[in-house]
Write a protein that holds these residues in place. Sequence first.
Motif, PDB file in Angstrom:
ATOM      1  N   ASP A  48     -33.635  38.690  -4.268  1.00  0.00           N
ATOM      2  CA  ASP A  48     -32.799  37.685  -4.639  1.00  0.00           C
ATOM      3  C   ASP A  48     -33.538  36.388  -4.920  1.00  0.00           C
ATOM      4  OD1 ASP A  48     -30.591  39.239  -4.604  1.00  0.00           O
ATOM      5  OD2 ASP A  48     -29.693  38.423  -2.818  1.00  0.00           O
ATOM      6  N   THR A  49     -34.607  36.191  -4.071  1.00  0.00           N
ATOM      7  CA  THR A  49     -35.392  34.876  -4.066  1.00  0.00           C
ATOM      8  C   THR A  49     -36.120  34.863  -5.060  1.00  0.00           C
ATOM      9  OG1 THR A  49     -35.511  34.915  -1.553  1.00  0.00           O
ATOM     10  CG2 THR A  49     -37.062  33.764  -2.903  1.00  0.00           C
ATOM     11  N   GLN A  50     -36.940  36.142  -5.385  1.00  0.00           N
ATOM     12  CA  GLN A  50     -37.543  36.180  -6.736  1.00  0.00           C
ATOM     13  C   GLN A  50     -36.732  36.070  -8.084  1.00  0.00           C
ATOM     14  OE1 GLN A  50     -40.834  36.798  -7.057  1.00  0.00           O
ATOM     15  NE2 GLN A  50     -41.213  36.357  -4.813  1.00  0.00           N
ATOM     16  N   MET A  51     -35.686  36.527  -7.890  1.00  0.00           N
ATOM     17  CA  MET A  51     -34.693  36.612  -9.389  1.00  0.00           C
ATOM     18  C   MET A  51     -34.226  34.978  -9.348  1.00  0.00           C
ATOM     19  SD  MET A  51     -34.588  39.280 -10.747  1.00  0.00           S
ATOM     20  CE  MET A  51     -33.213  39.513 -11.809  1.00  0.00           C
ATOM     21  N   PHE A  52     -33.968  34.194  -8.222  1.00  0.00           N
ATOM     22  CA  PHE A  52     -33.623  32.978  -8.359  1.00  0.00           C
ATOM     23  C   PHE A  52     -34.904  32.199  -8.813  1.00  0.00           C
ATOM     24  CE2 PHE A  52     -33.604  28.610  -6.180  1.00  0.00           C
ATOM     25  CZ  PHE A  52     -32.335  28.326  -6.738  1.00  0.00           C
ATOM     26  N   GLY A  53     -35.954  32.351  -8.431  1.00  0.00           N
ATOM     27  CA  GLY A  53     -37.332  31.865  -8.992  1.00  0.00           C
ATOM     28  C   GLY A  53     -37.323  31.698 -10.389  1.00  0.00           C
ATOM     29  N   LEU A  54     -37.223  32.862 -10.888  1.00  0.00           N
ATOM     30  CA  LEU A  54     -37.300  33.073 -12.209  1.00  0.00           C
ATOM     31  C   LEU A  54     -36.216  32.476 -13.029  1.00  0.00           C
ATOM     32  CD1 LEU A  54     -38.878  34.731 -14.648  1.00  0.00           C
ATOM     33  CD2 LEU A  54     -37.223  36.717 -14.436  1.00  0.00           C
ATOM     34  N   SER A  55     -35.252  32.666 -12.494  1.00  0.00           N
ATOM     35  CA  SER A  55     -33.954  32.026 -13.303  1.00  0.00           C
ATOM     36  C   SER A  55     -34.156  30.574 -13.288  1.00  0.00           C
ATOM     37  CB  SER A  55     -32.579  32.418 -12.545  1.00  0.00           C
ATOM     38  OG  SER A  55     -32.482  31.628 -11.467  1.00  0.00           O
TER      39      SER A  55
ATOM     40  N   PRO B  38     -28.632  21.677  11.069  1.00  0.00           N
ATOM     41  CA  PRO B  38     -29.827  21.995  10.331  1.00  0.00           C
ATOM     42  C   PRO B  38     -30.534  23.181  11.451  1.00  0.00           C
ATOM     43  CG  PRO B  38     -29.856  19.734  11.171  1.00  0.00           C
ATOM     44  CD  PRO B  38     -28.564  20.229  11.484  1.00  0.00           C
ATOM     45  N   GLN B  39     -30.148  23.449  12.566  1.00  0.00           N
ATOM     46  CA  GLN B  39     -30.583  24.659  13.180  1.00  0.00           C
ATOM     47  C   GLN B  39     -30.331  25.814  12.636  1.00  0.00           C
ATOM     48  OE1 GLN B  39     -29.194  22.275  14.635  1.00  0.00           O
ATOM     49  NE2 GLN B  39     -30.114  21.383  16.680  1.00  0.00           N
ATOM     50  N   CYS B  40     -29.315  25.933  11.840  1.00  0.00           N
ATOM     51  CA  CYS B  40     -28.511  27.004  11.378  1.00  0.00           C
ATOM     52  C   CYS B  40     -29.357  27.814  10.376  1.00  0.00           C
ATOM     53  CB  CYS B  40     -27.283  26.875  10.750  1.00  0.00           C
ATOM     54  SG  CYS B  40     -26.465  28.000   9.789  1.00  0.00           S
ATOM     55  N   PRO B  41     -29.639  29.397  10.762  1.00  0.00           N
ATOM     56  CA  PRO B  41     -30.223  29.991   9.863  1.00  0.00           C
ATOM     57  C   PRO B  41     -29.992  29.917   8.359  1.00  0.00           C
ATOM     58  CG  PRO B  41     -29.737  31.364  11.495  1.00  0.00           C
ATOM     59  CD  PRO B  41     -28.885  30.056  11.905  1.00  0.00           C
ATOM     60  N   LEU B  42     -28.697  29.799   7.930  1.00  0.00           N
ATOM     61  CA  LEU B  42     -28.371  29.646   6.575  1.00  0.00           C
ATOM     62  C   LEU B  42     -28.718  28.451   6.095  1.00  0.00           C
ATOM     63  CD1 LEU B  42     -26.281  30.853   4.603  1.00  0.00           C
ATOM     64  CD2 LEU B  42     -24.492  29.464   5.019  1.00  0.00           C
ATOM     65  N   TYR B  43     -28.757  27.324   6.794  1.00  0.00           N
ATOM     66  CA  TYR B  43     -29.544  26.022   6.175  1.00  0.00           C
ATOM     67  C   TYR B  43     -30.914  26.166   5.770  1.00  0.00           C
ATOM     68  CZ  TYR B  43     -31.846  21.802   6.803  1.00  0.00           C
ATOM     69  OH  TYR B  43     -32.655  20.803   6.567  1.00  0.00           O
ATOM     70  N   GLU B  44     -31.414  26.942   6.710  1.00  0.00           N
ATOM     71  CA  GLU B  44     -33.066  27.134   6.369  1.00  0.00           C
ATOM     72  C   GLU B  44     -33.082  27.959   5.256  1.00  0.00           C
ATOM     73  OE1 GLU B  44     -36.104  26.370   7.873  1.00  0.00           O
ATOM     74  OE2 GLU B  44     -35.123  24.965   9.296  1.00  0.00           O
ATOM     75  N   ASP B  48     -35.151  26.905   1.968  1.00  0.00           N
ATOM     76  CA  ASP B  48     -36.343  27.871   1.461  1.00  0.00           C
ATOM     77  C   ASP B  48     -36.072  28.207   0.064  1.00  0.00           C
ATOM     78  OD1 ASP B  48     -37.621  27.325   3.854  1.00  0.00           O
ATOM     79  OD2 ASP B  48     -37.203  29.397   4.629  1.00  0.00           O
ATOM     80  N   THR B  49     -35.086  28.662  -0.202  1.00  0.00           N
ATOM     81  CA  THR B  49     -34.756  29.340  -1.726  1.00  0.00           C
ATOM     82  C   THR B  49     -34.790  28.212  -2.443  1.00  0.00           C
ATOM     83  OG1 THR B  49     -33.332  30.881  -0.711  1.00  0.00           O
ATOM     84  CG2 THR B  49     -33.207  30.614  -2.984  1.00  0.00           C
ATOM     85  N   GLN B  50     -34.350  27.241  -2.192  1.00  0.00           N
ATOM     86  CA  GLN B  50     -34.460  25.842  -3.384  1.00  0.00           C
ATOM     87  C   GLN B  50     -35.984  25.483  -3.319  1.00  0.00           C
ATOM     88  OE1 GLN B  50     -31.889  24.590  -5.088  1.00  0.00           O
ATOM     89  NE2 GLN B  50     -30.440  26.109  -4.442  1.00  0.00           N
TER      90      GLN B  50
END
Lengths: 98, 98
Positions: A48-55, B38-44, B48-50
């Motif tokens: 998912d992360t890689q696909m997001f990066g490419l998108s 901010p401590q929530c894993p979902l937030y991290e 990270d993905t962004q």
Amino acid sequence: MSLETLSGQSEKAYALLQEDAEKILKLIEVQMTNLTMPQCPLYEEVLDTQMFGLSREIDFAVRLNLINEEEGKELMDKLERQLSALHESSMEQKEKSQ
Amino acid sequence: MSLETLSGQSEKAYALLQEDAEKILKLIEVQMTNLTMPQCPLYEEVLDTQMFGLSREIDFAVRLNLINEEEGKELMDKLERQLSALHESSMEQKEKSQ
């Protein structure tokens, strides 16, 4: 900075995006063969992360008019088809080896 | 396709990257104020993905010679500083309200 036509940049952009799609495919191939099962959440997350990066790259190239939206969509669709074929063949291999 | 100088494309690329960094900052700001701690894993994970997405865009722009590596690094560093300031001020607010 040297003058360059947008068309030359477009070709380079498209080639880079294809390379990056190719890299994701290789990464997932290696992961499938050696590291984790496709059912593993970590595998899904990496993909998912890689696909997001490419998108994001493709979207960026579209906004710069380096490729058109249709080309970008095709790049993503092709990679998704390849990944899904890879996934299926990996599942078949595992079934045979059981 | 019209002829355009690489330099015009560079400026546009840089502006788009700045916009995208700005969007990440806003997204995280909204998340901090309204949704999760901010401590929530979902937030991290979202962060990270962004950040990964932006780093792929920047890397892509560098490979196309639209921005140089230094400019790319500065964009990421600046965003990281802003996020960290946001994080701190959010922590302070929460401490005060307890």
